[in-house]
Design a protein around this motif. Structure first.
Motif, short mmCIF file in Angstrom:
data_model
loop_
_atom_site.label_atom_id
_atom_site.label_comp_id
_atom_site.label_asym_id
_atom_site.label_seq_id
_atom_site.Cartn_x
_atom_site.Cartn_y
_atom_site.Cartn_z
N SER A 53 -8.57 -18.32 -5.38
CA SER A 53 -8.12 -19.14 -4.30
C SER A 53 -6.65 -18.64 -4.18
O SER A 53 -6.03 -18.61 -3.40
N PHE A 54 -5.93 -18.71 -5.34
CA PHE A 54 -4.45 -18.22 -5.54
C PHE A 54 -4.32 -16.77 -4.57
O PHE A 54 -3.19 -16.67 -3.96
N LEU A 55 -5.23 -15.93 -5.01
CA LEU A 55 -5.08 -14.54 -4.45
C LEU A 55 -5.42 -14.64 -3.11
O LEU A 55 -4.36 -14.10 -2.32
N LYS A 56 -6.25 -15.48 -2.49
CA LYS A 56 -6.47 -15.55 -1.01
C LYS A 56 -5.31 -16.50 -0.34
O LYS A 56 -4.69 -15.79 0.73
N LYS A 57 -4.70 -17.42 -1.07
CA LYS A 57 -3.46 -17.94 -0.44
C LYS A 57 -2.09 -17.02 -0.56
O LYS A 57 -1.56 -16.80 0.51
N PHE A 58 -2.05 -15.92 -1.52
CA PHE A 58 -0.94 -15.39 -1.74
C PHE A 58 -1.11 -14.30 -0.52
O PHE A 58 -0.23 -14.06 0.13
N THR A 59 -2.26 -13.78 -0.33
CA THR A 59 -2.43 -12.65 0.77
C THR A 59 -2.45 -13.32 2.15
O THR A 59 -2.12 -12.55 2.98
N HIS A 60 -2.79 -14.81 2.37
CA HIS A 60 -2.42 -15.60 3.60
C HIS A 60 -0.98 -15.17 3.77
O HIS A 60 -0.55 -15.24 5.08
N ALA A 61 -0.26 -15.67 2.81
CA ALA A 61 1.15 -15.77 2.96
C ALA A 61 1.83 -14.77 3.34
O ALA A 61 2.83 -14.45 3.95
N PHE A 62 1.40 -13.46 2.55
CA PHE A 62 2.25 -12.16 2.56
C PHE A 62 1.03 -11.31 3.25
O PHE A 62 0.40 -10.50 2.31
N SER A 63 0.87 -11.36 4.63
CA SER A 63 -0.10 -10.68 5.10
C SER A 63 -0.12 -9.09 5.20
O SER A 63 -1.10 -8.38 5.37
N LEU A 64 1.15 -8.41 4.70
CA LEU A 64 0.90 -7.27 4.44
C LEU A 64 0.24 -6.67 3.26
O LEU A 64 -0.19 -5.57 3.22
N ILE A 65 -0.09 -7.68 2.40
CA ILE A 65 -0.74 -7.33 1.07
C ILE A 65 -2.40 -7.46 1.42
O ILE A 65 -2.61 -8.56 1.69
N SER A 66 -3.03 -6.76 0.85
CA SER A 66 -4.66 -6.53 1.16
C SER A 66 -4.94 -7.10 0.01
O SER A 66 -5.08 -7.19 -1.21
N PHE A 67 -6.06 -8.27 0.33
CA PHE A 67 -6.76 -9.15 -0.54
C PHE A 67 -7.67 -8.28 -1.22
O PHE A 67 -7.80 -8.43 -2.55
N GLU A 68 -8.36 -7.54 -0.72
CA GLU A 68 -9.52 -6.33 -1.28
C GLU A 68 -8.55 -5.91 -2.30
O GLU A 68 -9.09 -5.65 -3.70
N TRP A 69 -7.40 -5.11 -2.15
CA TRP A 69 -6.54 -4.35 -3.26
C TRP A 69 -6.17 -5.22 -4.25
O TRP A 69 -6.36 -4.99 -5.47
N LEU A 70 -5.70 -6.34 -3.98
CA LEU A 70 -4.97 -7.45 -5.08
C LEU A 70 -6.13 -8.05 -5.95
O LEU A 70 -6.06 -7.93 -7.03
N SER A 71 -7.21 -8.33 -5.19
CA SER A 71 -8.43 -8.71 -6.21
C SER A 71 -9.25 -7.71 -6.86
O SER A 71 -9.55 -7.90 -8.05
N SER A 72 -9.39 -6.47 -6.42
CA SER A 72 -9.99 -5.75 -7.00
C SER A 72 -9.64 -4.22 -7.41
O SER A 72 -10.13 -3.34 -8.00
N GLY A 73 -8.50 -4.10 -6.63
CA GLY A 73 -7.98 -2.73 -6.86
C GLY A 73 -8.29 -1.62 -5.88
O GLY A 73 -7.71 -0.70 -5.87
N GLU A 74 -9.30 -1.95 -5.14
CA GLU A 74 -9.93 -1.19 -4.05
C GLU A 74 -9.00 -1.12 -2.65
O GLU A 74 -8.47 -2.08 -2.46
N GLY A 75 -8.91 0.09 -2.08
CA GLY A 75 -8.09 0.44 -0.99
C GLY A 75 -6.75 0.42 -1.30
O GLY A 75 -6.32 0.75 -2.37
N SER A 76 -5.86 0.09 -0.25
CA SER A 76 -4.59 0.33 -0.22
C SER A 76 -3.78 -1.12 -0.45
O SER A 76 -4.38 -2.08 0.24
N MET A 77 -2.91 -1.01 -1.05
CA MET A 77 -2.21 -2.29 -1.36
C MET A 77 -1.65 -2.83 0.11
O MET A 77 -1.87 -4.29 0.20
N VAL A 78 -1.13 -2.12 1.02
CA VAL A 78 -0.51 -2.73 2.09
C VAL A 78 -1.50 -2.53 3.55
O VAL A 78 -1.88 -1.43 3.53
N ILE A 79 -1.58 -3.50 4.10
CA ILE A 79 -2.38 -3.55 5.36
C ILE A 79 -1.82 -2.80 6.31
O ILE A 79 -0.64 -3.23 6.90
N LYS A 80 -2.75 -1.94 6.78
CA LYS A 80 -1.99 -0.98 7.82
C LYS A 80 -2.16 -1.59 9.23
O LYS A 80 -1.61 -1.00 10.24
N GLU A 81 -3.05 -2.44 9.42
CA GLU A 81 -3.26 -2.69 10.98
C GLU A 81 -1.89 -3.64 11.44
O GLU A 81 -1.17 -4.17 10.62
#
Length: 158
Positions: A53-81
């Motif tokens: 829940s904290f990770l979801k809220k963090f990536t919602h507040a800072f939408s540049l950061i990928s939830f997938e990357w933060l929670s699992s390490g998969e993909g890129s840290m920064v969302i490119k869309e």
């Protein structure tokens, strides 16, 4: 707690600081609308606070950061869309792109961020100027009200 998760959170925070999105842990707490002590506990890796829940809220507040990357390490840290909040933002970015004679989507993320931060600074400056103008008008109005009040008191006293 998974050390890699704590490292990714630290890396995301360092990135946000480097991009001048945040300056302090207090900024994180304000943006996430959470208690600063909760943020400190999560950053330290306390499992009670560093939750899904904290990770979801963090990536919602800072939408540049990928939830997938933060929670699992998969993909890129920064969302490119590019998810712009208003048509004016898109128009401004398009104007900048035309100035540079390039396609916004083909720009490196750093340039995209710089364009967006420039827009944000411009909006902040415009709002500050408007606030200053309104404050000046209010101050003048208050002086006028005080003068009228003083004149009325003098007339009542005569």
């Amino acid at each position: 707690m998974e050390k890699e998760l704590i490292q990714r959170l630290d890396e995301a925070i360092a990135f946000l600081k480097g991009q001048r999105v945040i300056k302090t842990t207090k900024n994180i707490a304000e943006k996430m609308d959470m208690n600063i002590n909760t943020i400190y506990q999560a950053i330290r890796g306390n499992e009670k606070y560093l939750t899904h829940s904290f990770l979801k809220k963090f990536t919602h507040a800072f939408s540049l950061i990928s939830f997938e990357w933060l929670s699992s390490g998969e993909g890129s840290m920064v969302i490119k869309e590019n998810n712009f909040s208003s048509k004016n933002d898109i128009t401004t970015i398009n104007d900048k792109v035309e100035e540079h004679n390039t396609n916004f989507n083909s720009l490196p993320i750093e340039e995209k961020l710089n364009l967006l931060y420039t827009k944000l600074e411009k909006i902040e400056k415009e709002n500050t100027e408007k606030i200053d103008t309104v404050s000046g008008a209010l101050a003048s109005l208050l002086l006028s009200v005080d003068e009228i009040s003083d004149k009325m008191k003098k007339m009542d006293g005569e």
